[in-house]
Design an enzyme around this catalytic site. Structure first.
Site, PDB file in Angstrom:
ATOM      1  N   CYS A  76      13.679  11.210   6.660  1.00  0.00           N
ATOM      2  CA  CYS A  76      13.524  10.750   8.193  1.00  0.00           C
ATOM      3  C   CYS A  76      14.692  10.629   8.667  1.00  0.00           C
ATOM      4  O   CYS A  76      14.778  11.052  10.068  1.00  0.00           O
ATOM      5  CB  CYS A  76      12.958   9.447   8.001  1.00  0.00           C
ATOM      6  SG  CYS A  76      13.958   8.191   7.074  1.00  0.00           S
ATOM      7  N   GLU A 108       9.209  16.171  15.152  1.00  0.00           N
ATOM      8  CA  GLU A 108       9.975  16.048  13.830  1.00  0.00           C
ATOM      9  C   GLU A 108       8.999  17.037  12.846  1.00  0.00           C
ATOM     10  O   GLU A 108       7.610  16.928  13.086  1.00  0.00           O
ATOM     11  CB  GLU A 108       9.706  14.689  13.226  1.00  0.00           C
ATOM     12  CG  GLU A 108      10.014  14.494  11.942  1.00  0.00           C
ATOM     13  CD  GLU A 108       9.738  12.981  11.277  1.00  0.00           C
ATOM     14  OE1 GLU A 108       8.724  12.693  11.373  1.00  0.00           O
ATOM     15  OE2 GLU A 108      10.720  12.305  10.891  1.00  0.00           O
ATOM     16  N   GLY A 162      -4.724   0.750   4.843  1.00  0.00           N
ATOM     17  CA  GLY A 162      -3.534   0.409   5.509  1.00  0.00           C
ATOM     18  C   GLY A 162      -3.831  -0.424   7.214  1.00  0.00           C
ATOM     19  O   GLY A 162      -3.389  -1.509   7.259  1.00  0.00           O
ATOM     20  N   GLU A 220       9.454   1.523  11.006  1.00  0.00           N
ATOM     21  CA  GLU A 220      10.385   2.513  10.526  1.00  0.00           C
ATOM     22  C   GLU A 220       9.893   3.797  10.590  1.00  0.00           C
ATOM     23  O   GLU A 220       8.912   4.179   9.794  1.00  0.00           O
ATOM     24  CB  GLU A 220      10.847   2.240   9.378  1.00  0.00           C
ATOM     25  CG  GLU A 220      11.250   0.680   8.833  1.00  0.00           C
ATOM     26  CD  GLU A 220      12.830   0.426   9.475  1.00  0.00           C
ATOM     27  OE1 GLU A 220      13.547   1.375   9.863  1.00  0.00           O
ATOM     28  OE2 GLU A 220      12.998  -0.621   9.647  1.00  0.00           O
ATOM     29  N   LYS A 250       0.858  -1.366  -0.060  1.00  0.00           N
ATOM     30  CA  LYS A 250      -0.067  -0.048   0.019  1.00  0.00           C
ATOM     31  C   LYS A 250       0.767   1.399  -0.047  1.00  0.00           C
ATOM     32  O   LYS A 250       1.462   1.574   0.823  1.00  0.00           O
ATOM     33  CB  LYS A 250      -0.898   0.004   1.137  1.00  0.00           C
ATOM     34  CG  LYS A 250      -1.838   1.001   1.160  1.00  0.00           C
ATOM     35  CD  LYS A 250      -2.599   1.577   2.345  1.00  0.00           C
ATOM     36  CE  LYS A 250      -1.681   2.965   2.933  1.00  0.00           C
ATOM     37  NZ  LYS A 250      -1.783   4.041   1.772  1.00  0.00           N
TER      38      LYS A 250
HETATM   39  P1  NAD Z   1       2.341   8.777   7.593  1.00  0.00           P
HETATM   40  O1  NAD Z   1       2.443   8.105   9.013  1.00  0.00           O
HETATM   41  O2  NAD Z   1       1.211  10.115   7.587  1.00  0.00           O
HETATM   42  O3  NAD Z   1       1.681   7.779   6.422  1.00  0.00           O
HETATM   43  C1  NAD Z   1       2.546   6.626   6.128  1.00  0.00           C
HETATM   44  C2  NAD Z   1       1.786   5.349   5.355  1.00  0.00           C
HETATM   45  O4  NAD Z   1       0.859   4.959   6.596  1.00  0.00           O
HETATM   46  C3  NAD Z   1       0.643   5.882   4.412  1.00  0.00           C
HETATM   47  O5  NAD Z   1       0.848   4.910   3.490  1.00  0.00           O
HETATM   48  C4  NAD Z   1      -0.478   6.201   4.946  1.00  0.00           C
HETATM   49  O6  NAD Z   1      -1.474   5.966   4.139  1.00  0.00           O
HETATM   50  C5  NAD Z   1      -0.530   4.989   5.902  1.00  0.00           C
HETATM   51  N1  NAD Z   1      -1.384   5.311   7.103  1.00  0.00           N
HETATM   52  C6  NAD Z   1      -1.576   6.459   7.767  1.00  0.00           C
HETATM   53  N2  NAD Z   1      -2.576   6.070   8.918  1.00  0.00           N
HETATM   54  C7  NAD Z   1      -2.535   4.892   8.972  1.00  0.00           C
HETATM   55  C8  NAD Z   1      -3.117   4.058   9.939  1.00  0.00           C
HETATM   56  N3  NAD Z   1      -4.043   4.481  10.917  1.00  0.00           N
HETATM   57  N4  NAD Z   1      -3.148   2.693   9.617  1.00  0.00           N
HETATM   58  C9  NAD Z   1      -2.493   2.273   8.635  1.00  0.00           C
HETATM   59  N5  NAD Z   1      -1.739   3.022   7.462  1.00  0.00           N
HETATM   60  C10 NAD Z   1      -1.893   4.224   7.867  1.00  0.00           C
HETATM   61  O7  NAD Z   1       3.689   9.358   7.128  1.00  0.00           O
HETATM   62  P2  NAD Z   1       4.018  10.108   5.770  1.00  0.00           P
HETATM   63  O8  NAD Z   1       3.656  11.519   6.109  1.00  0.00           O
HETATM   64  O9  NAD Z   1       3.586   9.492   4.619  1.00  0.00           O
HETATM   65  O10 NAD Z   1       5.445  10.132   6.051  1.00  0.00           O
HETATM   66  C11 NAD Z   1       6.427  11.058   6.594  1.00  0.00           C
HETATM   67  C12 NAD Z   1       6.879   9.993   7.977  1.00  0.00           C
HETATM   68  O11 NAD Z   1       7.644   9.073   7.539  1.00  0.00           O
HETATM   69  C13 NAD Z   1       7.879  10.890   8.644  1.00  0.00           C
HETATM   70  O12 NAD Z   1       7.379  10.763  10.277  1.00  0.00           O
HETATM   71  C14 NAD Z   1       9.290  10.350   8.392  1.00  0.00           C
HETATM   72  O13 NAD Z   1       9.979  10.570   9.335  1.00  0.00           O
HETATM   73  C15 NAD Z   1       8.768   9.068   8.276  1.00  0.00           C
HETATM   74  N6  NAD Z   1       9.703   8.077   7.638  1.00  0.00           N
HETATM   75  C16 NAD Z   1      10.500   6.974   8.408  1.00  0.00           C
HETATM   76  C17 NAD Z   1      11.520   6.308   7.625  1.00  0.00           C
HETATM   77  C18 NAD Z   1      12.450   5.407   8.249  1.00  0.00           C
HETATM   78  O14 NAD Z   1      12.871   4.551   7.548  1.00  0.00           O
HETATM   79  N7  NAD Z   1      12.437   5.306   9.416  1.00  0.00           N
HETATM   80  C19 NAD Z   1      11.836   6.536   6.434  1.00  0.00           C
HETATM   81  C20 NAD Z   1      10.969   7.400   5.829  1.00  0.00           C
HETATM   82  C21 NAD Z   1       9.862   8.270   6.309  1.00  0.00           C
END
Ligand code: NAD
Length: 471
Positions: A279, A378, A207, A245, A170
């Site tokens: 990130c 963040e 998700g 992650e 997804k």
């Molecule tokens: P997000 O948490 O808003 O969304 C990530 C994914 O989760 C999306 O596909 C979203 O649709 C899904 N999602 C959202 N709510 C959900 C739920 N309740 N249940 C299941 N799935 C759900 O994050 P974002 O804004 O897309 O990305 C930015 C974040 O990702 C930042 O916090 C960044 O630090 C983190 N990030 C971490 C890493 C790592 O490897 N540690 C790498 C890249 C980004």
């Protein structure tokens, strides 16, 4: 414009059960750049069942055959790398200067190492009267963010295929197009039906349905800490493996004997690449009080030298934020920083001269107290905090004073000293004296930055069950 009206499961493009289409917005032009289906729980059901049916045969397929599919996928990606980079520039807004190398060529390097690592699945270890076998964990759900979309997808898919797992992917709603292009490549290499399945749609619906599903054995989530917690909660009743992650607020400790100019310029660039939407971004720069004023000047000079502009322009170092929502979040944090009393020395909420596009200029706050919200939370935008410290012990203490522990960096007068300081930082990564990202090394966080490891041999372990057979 790229428009996909079908989802990919069971080896072919299929009509979604979910109604309607989601628009993908080009963050530079604010125009619609693509459309993908809004999948729903029924689509999740079909995708998971396809993955379940495929698992038995795929997990028993010789590792050399699985390695062959990984090689074929790498060849596809190489052949269509420019197209993939163009898609990611359009959906994410990362400038062409960086997009091909960072968003496509890097992940191909990461992918190719699993051609060889697939063979690790055949290794059998003998301990006492037991034989230890490695087996695939099962059906895996991948929930991904938008900031390094292909990198995050390949970081999960490559080891999963090597281990013999089947997957349901997804992508983020902001950047789903790369995943549809990848599904075209999966179709082209003839991966057995059901091994790779793709369902687009909202996180809270698609998700969560994946995280909850009793036939999913493992969920690998990359995204914000808040959503990661919800994924873990949804997964808990079925006791599936959960690999998280998550976010970061990474420190960069620069010592008094470091080459200040090189270190500070490196740190500013590290934050500003991908407009701070990284990130691991080193968003807290910890500077010796004795050299603080000099460092602030260098940082401002470096930030002002970075060209922000149209991602299609090869001169642009930074592009826009990925979405209007992300721009609002970053702008709100810039106001918070000012209200908290930090000194805005560069940038700010609005980007002069940009009438269209979700731009925020490179922004630097000096005199930041590590307890401020802008130092603890963040922001995920081009915002750097400059924090003074009195001595190295205080520098280490401030670096570790964070709920996160994803990445970190040290620049010191010698490698030995930097290593010795780096070992004291509570984070999964530490970049020493400008060290570069390494796809062979495990990547993941301490504390609220997560609990998993991706890439390298450790990345494979996430997808492995160990069976002990006593003789
Ligand atoms: P997000 O948490 O808003 O969304 C990530 C994914 O989760 C999306 O596909 C979203 O649709 C899904 N999602 C959202 N709510 C959900 C739920 N309740 N249940 C299941 N799935 C759900 O994050 P974002 O804004 O897309 O990305 C930015 C974040 O990702 C930042 O916090 C960044 O630090 C983190 N990030 C971490 C890493 C790592 O490897 N540690 C790498 C890249 C980004």
């Amino acid at each position: 414009m790229r428009e996909y009206s079908s989802l990919f499961f069971d080896g072919r493009w299929q009509q979604p059960a979910g109604q309607g289409m989601a628009e993908v917005i080009d963050p530079a032009s604010e125009a619609v750049a693509g459309k993908v289906p809004l999948g729903n729980e029924e689509d999740v059901e079909r995708a998971v069942n396809a993955a379940r049916r495929a698992f038995g045969d795929w997990s028993r397929t010789p590792s050399s055959v699985r390695a062959g599919f990984i090689r074929a996928l790498a060849e596809q990606l190489k052949a269509r790398a420019d197209e993939m980079a163009a898609v990611i520039t359009t959906e994410l807004g990362m400038p062409v200067q960086w997009c091909r190398s960072v968003q496509v060529d890097g992940p191909i390097v990461g992918l190719e190492q699993y051609i060889e690592l697939a063979g690790k699945m055949d290794e059998v270890r003998e301990v006492g009267n037991s034989l230890l076998y490695r087996e695939a964990v099962g059906v895996c759900a991948f929930i991904n963010p938008w900031n390094y979309p292909l990198h995050q997808l390949i970081g999960k898919l490559a080891p999963a295929l090597a281990a013999g797992c089947t997957v349901v992917v997804k992508p983020s709603q902001e950047t789903p197009l790369h995943a549809f292009l990848l599904a075209e490549m999966i179709e082209a290499i003839g991966l057995p039906a059901g091994v790779f399945n793709l369902v687009s749609g909202p996180g809270a619906k698609v998700g969560e349905a994946l995280a909850r599903h009793p036939l999913v054995d493992m969920v690998s989530f990359t995204g914000s800490t808040g959503a990661g917690v919800r994924v873990a909660q949804a997964a808990a009743p079925s006791v599936k493996r959960v690999c998280l992650e998550l976010g970061g607020k990474s420190p960069f400790l620069i010592t008094a004997d470091a080459p200040l100019e090189a270190a500070v310029r490196h740190g500013v660039q590290d934050v500003m690449i991908n407009s701070g939407q990284t990130c691991t971004a080193l968003t807290r720069m910890l500077l010796p009080a004795s050299r603080y004023d000099e460092a602030v000047e260098i940082a401002v000079d470096e930030a002002r030298s970075l060209v922000m502009g149209d991602p299609q322009d090869p001169r642009s170092f930074l592009g826009p934020m990925c979405s209007a929502g992300q721009r609002r979040t970053v702008q709100a944090y810039i106001r918070v920083g000012q209200e908290e009393g930090a000194r805005l020395v560069c940038g700010g909420e609005t980007a002069a001269g940009f009438e269209r596009g979700f731009y925020v200029p490179p922004t630097i706050f000096a005199d930041v107290d590590n307890r401020m919200r802008i130092a603890q939370e963040e922001i995920f935008g081009p915002v750097l905090c400059l924090i003074p410290y009195a001595d190295e012990a205080e520098g280490i203490a401030l670096a570790n004073d964070s709920p996160f522990g994803l990445s970190s960096a040290v620049w010191a007068g010698s490698r030995d000293k930097a290593l010795q300081l780096g070992r004291q930082l509570r984070a999964g990564q530490c970049f020493v004296n400008g060290g570069a990202f390494n796809y062979q090394a495990p990547f993941g966080g301490y504390k609220q930055s997560g609990n998993g490891r991706e890439w390298g041999e450790e990345g494979l372990h996430e997808f492995v069950e160990v069976k002990a057979i006593q003789l």
